[in-house]
Design an enzyme around this catalytic site. Structure first.
Site, PDB file in Angstrom:
ATOM      1  N   GLY A  11       0.849  -1.200   0.000  1.00 19.07           N
ATOM      2  CA  GLY A  11       0.000   0.000   0.000  1.00 19.07           C
ATOM      3  C   GLY A  11       0.880   1.244   0.000  1.00 19.07           C
ATOM      4  N   GLY A  14      -0.343   4.802  -1.069  1.00 14.96           N
ATOM      5  CA  GLY A  14      -1.463   5.394  -0.346  1.00 14.96           C
ATOM      6  C   GLY A  14      -1.027   6.542   0.558  1.00 14.96           C
ATOM      7  N   GLN A  15      -2.009   7.052   1.308  1.00 18.62           N
ATOM      8  CA  GLN A  15      -1.780   8.250   2.122  1.00 18.62           C
ATOM      9  C   GLN A  15      -0.676   8.034   3.158  1.00 18.62           C
ATOM     10  OE1 GLN A  15      -4.801   9.287   4.926  1.00 18.62           O
ATOM     11  NE2 GLN A  15      -4.321  11.463   4.913  1.00 18.62           N
ATOM     12  N   ASP A  37       2.401  -1.920  -4.366  1.00 17.68           N
ATOM     13  CA  ASP A  37       1.036  -1.397  -4.441  1.00 17.68           C
ATOM     14  C   ASP A  37       0.387  -1.997  -5.687  1.00 17.68           C
ATOM     15  OD1 ASP A  37      -0.180   1.470  -2.954  1.00 17.68           O
ATOM     16  OD2 ASP A  37      -1.307   0.520  -4.562  1.00 17.68           O
ATOM     17  N   ILE A  38      -0.915  -1.770  -5.814  1.00 15.24           N
ATOM     18  CA  ILE A  38      -1.642  -2.383  -6.931  1.00 15.24           C
ATOM     19  C   ILE A  38      -1.387  -1.648  -8.256  1.00 15.24           C
ATOM     20  CG2 ILE A  38      -3.797  -1.077  -6.648  1.00 15.24           C
ATOM     21  CD1 ILE A  38      -5.158  -3.968  -6.951  1.00 15.24           C
ATOM     22  N   ASN A  55      -1.158  -7.078  -6.120  1.00 19.85           N
ATOM     23  CA  ASN A  55      -2.519  -7.084  -5.578  1.00 19.85           C
ATOM     24  C   ASN A  55      -2.423  -7.941  -4.325  1.00 19.85           C
ATOM     25  OD1 ASN A  55      -5.102  -7.688  -4.814  1.00 19.85           O
ATOM     26  ND2 ASN A  55      -5.833  -8.186  -6.879  1.00 19.85           N
ATOM     27  N   TYR A 145     -15.911  -1.143   8.076  1.00 23.65           N
ATOM     28  CA  TYR A 145     -14.476  -0.845   8.237  1.00 23.65           C
ATOM     29  C   TYR A 145     -14.070  -1.096   9.693  1.00 23.65           C
ATOM     30  CZ  TYR A 145     -10.291   2.167   8.452  1.00 23.65           C
ATOM     31  OH  TYR A 145      -9.031   2.678   8.641  1.00 23.65           O
ATOM     32  N   LYS A 149     -11.499  -3.843  11.310  1.00 21.58           N
ATOM     33  CA  LYS A 149     -10.352  -3.456  12.142  1.00 21.58           C
ATOM     34  C   LYS A 149     -10.422  -4.135  13.508  1.00 21.58           C
ATOM     35  CE  LYS A 149      -8.051  -0.832   9.318  1.00 21.58           C
ATOM     36  NZ  LYS A 149      -6.748  -1.287   8.790  1.00 21.58           N
TER      37      LYS A 149
END
Ligand code: SER
Length: 317
Positions: A11, A14-15, A37-38, A55, A145, A149
């Site tokens: 990832g 990402g952010q 990452d994808i 992926n 979500y 988690k």
């Protein structure tokens, strides 16, 4: 000794992933940290290399990567965030849970030394205390979500206790940074608002003006992650996930702070389905366990964060 580590950041576009990859490469070295990452390789900025397209739901490819690169630490950041997950619950569950289970399983198989996996304030729900929500506060999440988690936290603890896998985790609040956009979260408004302010545009906020949420500047979040991963394992009392706090503010409060530096900036409010998600979360968290176990202290207050966000974004724009 640090040079013998080989890290995989899943990832990495990402952010959090972007900034964590840069920070790890500063601490170790570029070739010790593989970004995955994808996104296809030809869409990747040069600064992200070494990079592997992955992926994370492709367990065979993940296994080959861990084996071939002799990975010793995994930072698994790929996930679907709260708002997007409410729109695609089954897909969110598959991405968030199946990927974690693969990472945990392969980490045991290939004797990965440490794993980092992010949890979230979303593990808390409508019945959790709203203010200074304790480490052991009721975790009855109302979002898919949050459910993923909360379940993931117990999987991490289970792998630690059953297989001795050194998996560590933080319950991140809403994260605010300037390098990469967040994707599909309920706290995203607190990033988007800066981009509108810089462009001189009126901002339409999807939460009501008085909705307080726990938040944190990305710089603090990255430092917290590195400090947790550097801490000696026997200091860590929490093997689900640590509450992590810094700021708590409402849309009105962040708007007023920005308006001091961008006079005339305008906001209006049009709440949508994300309001209900936000209202199910605490407004602030008690992170004293993190302070006690590994000396966690945030450095950025609202004023300092706003000022740095505006100046970094003006340079970039
Ligand atoms: N920032 C996340 C979200 O809004 C919460 O962890 O989904």
């Amino acid at each position: 000794m640090k040079q013998t580590e080989k890290m995989l950041v899943i990832g990495a576009c990402g952010q959090i992933g972007r900034e964590l990859t840069v920070a790890l490469r500063k601490q170790f070295s570029r070739h010790c940290v593989i970004a995955a990452d994808i996104q296809p390789e030809d869409k990747i900025d040069l600064e992200i290399y070494p990079y592997k397209q992955l992926n994370v739901l492709d367990k065979e490819k993940l296994e080959a990567l861990i084996m071939e690169e002799k990975i010793t630490q995994i930072y698994h950041l790929a996930a679907m965030l709260s708002a997007n997950a409410e729109l695609n619950p089954q897909a969110a569950w598959r991405l968030n849970m199946d990927s974690l289970l693969s990472v945990l399983d392969l980490s045991v198989k290939y004797r990965v030394k440490k794993v980092f996996w992010p949890s979230s304030i979303a593990v808390f729900g409508p019945d959790s205390p709203k203010k200074n929500c304790p480490q052991q506060g009721i975790t009855e999440p109302a979002t898919i979500y949050g459910i993923s988690k909360a379940a993931g936290e117990y999987w991490c603890k289970y792998y630690f206790e059953k297989y001795g896998l050194d998996v560590r985790s933080l319950r991140y609040p809403g994260l605010i940074g300037y390098t990469a956009a967040p994707g599909g979260g309920t706290t995203d408004y607190a990033v988007d608002i800066f981009h509108h302010a810089i462009k001189g545009e009126t901002f339409t906020c999807f939460l009501k003006e008085d909705t307080a949420l726990p938040m944190m500047y990305m710089h603090d979040a990255i430092r917290a992650t590195l400090e947790l991963m550097d801490a000696s394992g026997d200091q860590l009392q929490v093997r689900t996930s640590y509450n992590l706090g810094a700021l708590s503010f409402t849309p009105k409060e962040i708007y007023e702070e920005i308006e001091k530096e961008v006079p005339g900036f305008m906001i209006h409010y049009a709440s949508d389905f994300r309001q209900q998600i936000a209202e199910s979360w605490p407004q602030s968290v008690d992170d004293s366990q993190a302070t006690k176990d590994w000396c966690w202290q945030p450095a950025y207050d609202l004023k300092r964060m706003v000022s740095e966000m505006l100046s970094k974004l003006s340079i970039l724009s």
